[in-house]
Structures are given as C-alpha cells and as structure tokens.
Design an enzyme around this catalytic site. Structure first.
Site, PDB file in Angstrom:
ATOM      1  N   LYS A   1      31.344   7.501   2.126  1.00  0.00           N
ATOM      2  CA  LYS A   1      32.293   7.187   1.036  1.00  0.00           C
ATOM      3  C   LYS A   1      32.646   5.701   1.081  1.00  0.00           C
ATOM      4  CE  LYS A   1      34.082  11.858   1.435  1.00  0.00           C
ATOM      5  NZ  LYS A   1      34.931  12.843   0.826  1.00  0.00           N
TER       6      LYS A   1
ATOM      7  N   HIS B   1      28.805  13.886  -7.111  1.00  0.00           N
ATOM      8  CA  HIS B   1      29.803  14.143  -6.067  1.00  0.00           C
ATOM      9  C   HIS B   1      31.156  14.401  -6.732  1.00  0.00           C
ATOM     10  CE1 HIS B   1      32.557  13.634  -2.726  1.00  0.00           C
ATOM     11  NE2 HIS B   1      31.530  13.939  -1.953  1.00  0.00           N
TER      12      HIS B   1
ATOM     13  N   GLU C   1      29.757  22.138  -2.755  1.00  0.00           N
ATOM     14  CA  GLU C   1      30.950  21.567  -2.132  1.00  0.00           C
ATOM     15  C   GLU C   1      32.185  22.018  -2.908  1.00  0.00           C
ATOM     16  OE1 GLU C   1      30.080  17.755   0.089  1.00  0.00           O
ATOM     17  OE2 GLU C   1      29.970  17.165  -1.995  1.00  0.00           O
TER      18      GLU C   1
ATOM     19  N   ASN D   1      28.011  11.265   4.303  1.00  0.00           N
ATOM     20  CA  ASN D   1      28.546  10.491   3.173  1.00  0.00           C
ATOM     21  C   ASN D   1      29.717   9.651   3.678  1.00  0.00           C
ATOM     22  OD1 ASN D   1      29.586   9.536   0.788  1.00  0.00           O
ATOM     23  ND2 ASN D   1      30.350  11.525   0.075  1.00  0.00           N
TER      24      ASN D   1
ATOM     25  N   SER E   1      34.743  19.680   4.601  1.00  0.00           N
ATOM     26  CA  SER E   1      35.362  19.739   5.931  1.00  0.00           C
ATOM     27  C   SER E   1      34.477  20.413   6.968  1.00  0.00           C
ATOM     28  CB  SER E   1      36.741  20.407   5.858  1.00  0.00           C
ATOM     29  OG  SER E   1      37.596  19.664   4.998  1.00  0.00           O
TER      30      SER E   1
ATOM     31  N   GLY F   1      37.546  16.941   2.284  1.00  0.00           N
ATOM     32  CA  GLY F   1      38.527  16.007   2.840  1.00  0.00           C
ATOM     33  C   GLY F   1      39.884  16.631   3.087  1.00  0.00           C
TER      34      GLY F   1
ATOM     35  N   GLU G   1      34.071  13.513  -6.142  1.00  0.00           N
ATOM     36  CA  GLU G   1      34.966  12.365  -6.358  1.00  0.00           C
ATOM     37  C   GLU G   1      34.525  11.578  -7.590  1.00  0.00           C
ATOM     38  OE1 GLU G   1      34.633  11.054  -2.330  1.00  0.00           O
ATOM     39  OE2 GLU G   1      35.710  12.867  -1.756  1.00  0.00           O
TER      40      GLU G   1
HETATM   41  C1  PEP Z   1      31.916  14.989   1.130  1.00  0.00           C
HETATM   42  O1  PEP Z   1      32.330  13.852   0.970  1.00  0.00           O
HETATM   43  O2  PEP Z   1      30.928  15.361   0.481  1.00  0.00           O
HETATM   44  C2  PEP Z   1      32.595  15.868   2.073  1.00  0.00           C
HETATM   45  C3  PEP Z   1      32.142  17.094   2.228  1.00  0.00           C
HETATM   46  O3  PEP Z   1      33.683  15.361   2.733  1.00  0.00           O
HETATM   47  P1  PEP Z   1      34.445  16.046   3.995  1.00  0.00           P
HETATM   48  O4  PEP Z   1      33.394  16.460   4.976  1.00  0.00           O
HETATM   49  O5  PEP Z   1      35.336  14.954   4.522  1.00  0.00           O
HETATM   50  O6  PEP Z   1      35.188  17.218   3.464  1.00  0.00           O
END
Ligand code: PEP
Length: 258
Positions: free
Chosen positions: A14, A96, A168, A12, A214, A174, A98
């Site tokens: 983003k 997601h 997640e 992703n 992460s 992040g 965000e």
């Molecule tokens: C994500 O955007 O779904 C995500 C898991 O980001 P990150 O790996 O940066 O935590």
C-alpha cells in the site's frame, strides 16, 4: 489445497515504506524465505518499483498496485503498463477495495484496467469482495458475481491463465477481522463455479483464487488448508519479513503432497 495449483502469495505494501525501509524489507525477506513451490510477488509503491525490482532475485516477482489503461499521453499522474514493464513489473493489482471504495473506481474502470494489464502481458490480480452492509444484507455472493463478471468482461480464456482472483471481504481488510476458513471456502467455491460457467471446468480448476483480509501467521495455515483457497493477498503482515515469510511457508505447506 485439493489440487496442484501453485499457491500465490502477494504482499501489498500500500502507501507504506520509504526507499530504505523497502530495501531492508526485501533483504530480510530474501534471508528469511525458504525455497518452495509458491509464487510470491511484492507490490511496493510506484516510486520504489525500479529500486526494489533491482534487488529482487529468485522466486519473488515485482508487482504494481495500479495502472492506467492507456499508453502514454495526457493522463497527468497516471502510469502505463509499458512504464511498469520498464521497471520490471510482471503483475498488477486491479480493483483493490481501497481503489474501489476510497478512490471511487467503478466496475467498468476496473475492467478496462484488467484488460489492459492482460493485453500487455502482465498478470492481473483482480480484487473483489463485499462491504460489511452487503454481507449483513446477504449480498456477498451477488457482489462477488457482479465484480467477477464485470472485471472479466471481454477477457478470453487464454488471458484468464494470467488472472489471479483475490477475494477480499472489505470488512476484513486492515481491520484485524478475518473471514472464517469456512466462509472463505464457501465464497471461493462459488467464485470457482462461476468461472466454470463463464469459461470452462478446466479454466476453473486452474485459476488461483486467493484470500485477503487480515491474513497473518496465526490464521494463514487454516485459511489456506481450504480446498479452494490458493494463497493470500497480504497487506499489514507483508510489511514484516518474518510474518510474510511465515505466511509463504503456510502456503507451501498447503500444497497437496507437501
Ligand atoms: C490488502 O491490502 O489487500 C489486505 C488484505 O490488507 P490486510 O492484510 O492488512 O487486511
């Protein structure tokens, strides 16, 4: 993984990269990635979908980060599934964190988008997960259950074959903090049991439940060694070809018999 579910690894991007950076990232992924049994998708920003799609070859598929759940019309700024498919998109993220927590998408909107994606023939990567306060107050499983039930409301078992669930935990996205493999396994096993109760044992055995938050080369293998962790949704680490490909390799290594 204890079964032969093909691992799924999504990158992703983003709201990152420009056109040149995206092209060069794909070139590097192509030259670094080793062949193997894993489904890989990248999710670039909307403006770059067509260009990145034209560069993709072999096992990497093109994903979008969002969609709107109507076809054409007065929806300024939105993008329909037929537009996405025109650009070569075959998968889309829904729910997601965000979009849920920064943009304010409700469970109902996530459900409408998930159903639209599936009706259009796309794979839907339905993202769920608890926020820190919810985890600290012991609500992780309740939040996951609510988001799975709401997100899949009206989705048939046949359509479920094109759903990937991404667990997640919001506090891990992040932030550099990662769920322990045991915590991820516990959440994934409960989500799989929920799918069995909503659909069937075979649907539960087949659905891919991937972890996001992460994930990086240093922790991917131990997370994906868990029996119910079928891959990863990767944010930050998907912007570095070397890291993304190392995670893909860890997913390949997690397959039983590999
Ligand atoms: C994500 O955007 O779904 C995500 C898991 O980001 P990150 O790996 O940066 O935590």
């Amino acid at each position: 993984m204890s079964t032969q579910r093909t691992p799924y690894v999504g990158g992703n991007w983003k709201m990152n990269t420009n056109a040149a950076e995206g092209r060069s990232l794909i070139d590097s992924i192509h030259s670094t990635m080793k062949a193997g049994s894993v489904d890989v998708a990248v999710f670039p920003p909307f403006p770059y979908l067509m260009g990145i799609g034209q560069k993709l070859n072999g096992p990497i598929s093109l994903g979008a980060q969002d969609l709107w759940h109507s076809e054409n019309g007065a929806f300024t700024g939105e993008v329909s599934t037929s537009m996405l498919k025109d650009c070569g998109v075959s998968a889309v993220l829904t729910g997601h964190s965000e979009r849920r927590h920064v943009i304010g998408e409700s469970d109902e909107l996530v459900n409408a988008k998930t159903k639209r994606a599936l009706e259009s023939g796309l794979t839907a990567v339905l993202c769920i997960g608890e926020q820190l306060e919810e985890r600290e107050s012991g609500q992780t499983d309740a939040v996951n259950e609510r988001q799975v039930r709401a997100g899949l409301d009206g989705v048939s078992e046949e359509q479920l074959a094109r759903v990937v669930i991404a667990y997640e935990p919001v506090w891990a996205i992040g932030t550099g903090k990662t769920a322990t493999p045991e915590d991820a396994q516990d959440a994934h096993a409960k989500i799989r049991a929920l799918i069995a109760s909503m659909y069937s044992d075979s649907a539960a055995q087949e659905i891919r439940i991937i972890y996001g938050g992460s994930m990086k080369p240093g922790n991917a293998a131990e997370l994906m060694a868990m029996s119910d962790v079928d891959g990863g949704l990767i944010g930050g680490a998907s912007l570095k070809a070397e890291d993304f490909c190392a995670i893909i390799e860890a997913a390949q290594g997690s397959l039983v018999g590999s």
